[in-house]
Design a protein around this motif. Sequence first.
Motif, PDB file in Angstrom:
ATOM      1  N   ASN A  91      36.973  37.735  50.447  1.00  0.00           N
ATOM      2  CA  ASN A  91      36.162  38.271  51.110  1.00  0.00           C
ATOM      3  C   ASN A  91      34.285  37.392  51.469  1.00  0.00           C
ATOM      4  O   ASN A  91      34.266  37.514  52.894  1.00  0.00           O
ATOM      5  N   ASP A  92      33.833  37.069  50.470  1.00  0.00           N
ATOM      6  CA  ASP A  92      33.002  36.105  50.221  1.00  0.00           C
ATOM      7  C   ASP A  92      33.288  34.950  51.108  1.00  0.00           C
ATOM      8  O   ASP A  92      32.056  34.219  51.629  1.00  0.00           O
ATOM      9  N   LEU A  93      34.410  34.053  51.333  1.00  0.00           N
ATOM     10  CA  LEU A  93      35.054  33.017  51.459  1.00  0.00           C
ATOM     11  C   LEU A  93      34.298  33.455  53.965  1.00  0.00           C
ATOM     12  O   LEU A  93      35.667  32.584  54.337  1.00  0.00           O
ATOM     13  N   GLY A  94      34.742  34.812  53.563  1.00  0.00           N
ATOM     14  CA  GLY A  94      34.833  35.433  55.599  1.00  0.00           C
ATOM     15  C   GLY A  94      36.198  35.220  56.142  1.00  0.00           C
ATOM     16  O   GLY A  94      36.465  35.486  56.792  1.00  0.00           O
ATOM     17  N   ALA A  95      37.393  36.110  54.850  1.00  0.00           N
ATOM     18  CA  ALA A  95      38.532  36.403  55.197  1.00  0.00           C
ATOM     19  C   ALA A  95      38.821  37.343  56.003  1.00  0.00           C
ATOM     20  O   ALA A  95      38.043  38.381  54.892  1.00  0.00           O
ATOM     21  N   ASP A  96      39.287  37.917  56.708  1.00  0.00           N
ATOM     22  CA  ASP A  96      39.372  38.881  56.962  1.00  0.00           C
ATOM     23  C   ASP A  96      40.248  40.033  56.556  1.00  0.00           C
ATOM     24  O   ASP A  96      40.916  39.211  55.183  1.00  0.00           O
ATOM     25  N   ARG A  97      41.103  41.115  56.940  1.00  0.00           N
ATOM     26  CA  ARG A  97      42.042  41.992  55.867  1.00  0.00           C
ATOM     27  C   ARG A  97      43.174  41.661  55.607  1.00  0.00           C
ATOM     28  O   ARG A  97      43.670  41.787  54.746  1.00  0.00           O
ATOM     29  N   VAL A  98      43.807  41.336  56.878  1.00  0.00           N
ATOM     30  CA  VAL A  98      44.965  40.939  57.450  1.00  0.00           C
ATOM     31  C   VAL A  98      44.477  39.102  56.903  1.00  0.00           C
ATOM     32  O   VAL A  98      46.137  39.559  55.766  1.00  0.00           O
ATOM     33  N   GLN A  99      43.678  38.408  57.027  1.00  0.00           N
ATOM     34  CA  GLN A  99      44.577  37.217  56.039  1.00  0.00           C
ATOM     35  C   GLN A  99      43.818  37.175  54.945  1.00  0.00           C
ATOM     36  O   GLN A  99      44.966  36.788  53.745  1.00  0.00           O
ATOM     37  N   THR A 100      43.481  38.120  54.511  1.00  0.00           N
ATOM     38  CA  THR A 100      43.182  38.900  52.570  1.00  0.00           C
ATOM     39  C   THR A 100      44.435  38.805  52.066  1.00  0.00           C
ATOM     40  O   THR A 100      45.362  38.767  51.309  1.00  0.00           O
ATOM     41  N   PHE A 101      45.586  39.523  52.791  1.00  0.00           N
ATOM     42  CA  PHE A 101      46.533  40.194  52.148  1.00  0.00           C
ATOM     43  C   PHE A 101      47.709  39.130  52.848  1.00  0.00           C
ATOM     44  O   PHE A 101      48.428  39.314  51.543  1.00  0.00           O
ATOM     45  N   ILE A 102      47.936  38.445  53.647  1.00  0.00           N
ATOM     46  CA  ILE A 102      48.580  37.457  53.909  1.00  0.00           C
ATOM     47  C   ILE A 102      48.854  36.796  52.632  1.00  0.00           C
ATOM     48  O   ILE A 102      49.656  36.557  52.605  1.00  0.00           O
ATOM     49  N   HIS A 103      47.082  35.977  52.475  1.00  0.00           N
ATOM     50  CA  HIS A 103      47.266  34.928  51.602  1.00  0.00           C
ATOM     51  C   HIS A 103      46.723  35.377  50.177  1.00  0.00           C
ATOM     52  O   HIS A 103      47.124  34.315  49.283  1.00  0.00           O
TER      53      HIS A 103
END
Length: 278
Positions: A178-190
């Motif tokens: 989250n601090d690096l700017g990833a949204d929820r979808v990106q966080t879930f995928i990666h």
Amino acid sequence: MKKFRQLVIPYLIWSVLMLLVPMLLIAMYSVMSDGNSIVPFQLTIHHYVRFFTDPDFVLILWRSLVIAIKTTIICLLLGYPIAYYIANSEEKKQNVLILLITLPMWINMLVRTYAWIGLLAPDGIISWLLGLIGIHTELLYTEKAVLLGMVYNFLPFMILQIQTALSKMDKSLLEASNDLGADRVQTFIHIVFPLSLSGVVSGITLVFLPAVSSFFIPKLLGGGQFFLIGNVIENQFITVGEWNFGSAISMIMAVIMMLLMMLVRNIEKKGAVQGDRL
């Protein structure tokens, strides 16, 4: 230390008697046929050749694999969101939700499957509810009923495995994402999905293996009109009395399951390596 090792001996004896000896007997029966007055039995691979050269048996095996894959996919699609919700709930709420998931498993699976016969019958609750919205279709003794029964019985295994993997996940990784700017979808995928892959793989194993060999669910909810490979094995042993051919089919299924488990283990190892890199 030697004293503790001795405690393992009863379990080893039990495993040999309950697992190894029956498997050896099945393997022996699968390559035997009736002999004559001089030689009581003969070694043969006829039973294996018969299975793979008969299109009906091959079709039943394919149908069993297909419905097991469908069951696994549906359980994964339904189980992952439920497991994700439970894993992100408060601790007290998690305990209640897990209890609700496991509560039906306290009842014998055969009894639970029998209950679905009444629910799916033409005068059952589900048919009545569908009739209220203008849907009139036969549910009982169809592939839909068999699939529904399998999903209902095996879904908790998928949920619990994924929920356990998600609960062990390091929450600081989500904060860093989250601090690096990833949204929820990106966080879930990666982040989330790769770290939960071990639970997904375990859930797939616990759902697919019993689904592909199940015999009483198709028998009860399929009404004998929807035959799977488990029903064929049961029929060969109990009804027809061809133990040799039934043993050969059992060995074929055992080999298929072992190959699938090896494949699953390789996928799980790759997922663990990917999770360590994160």
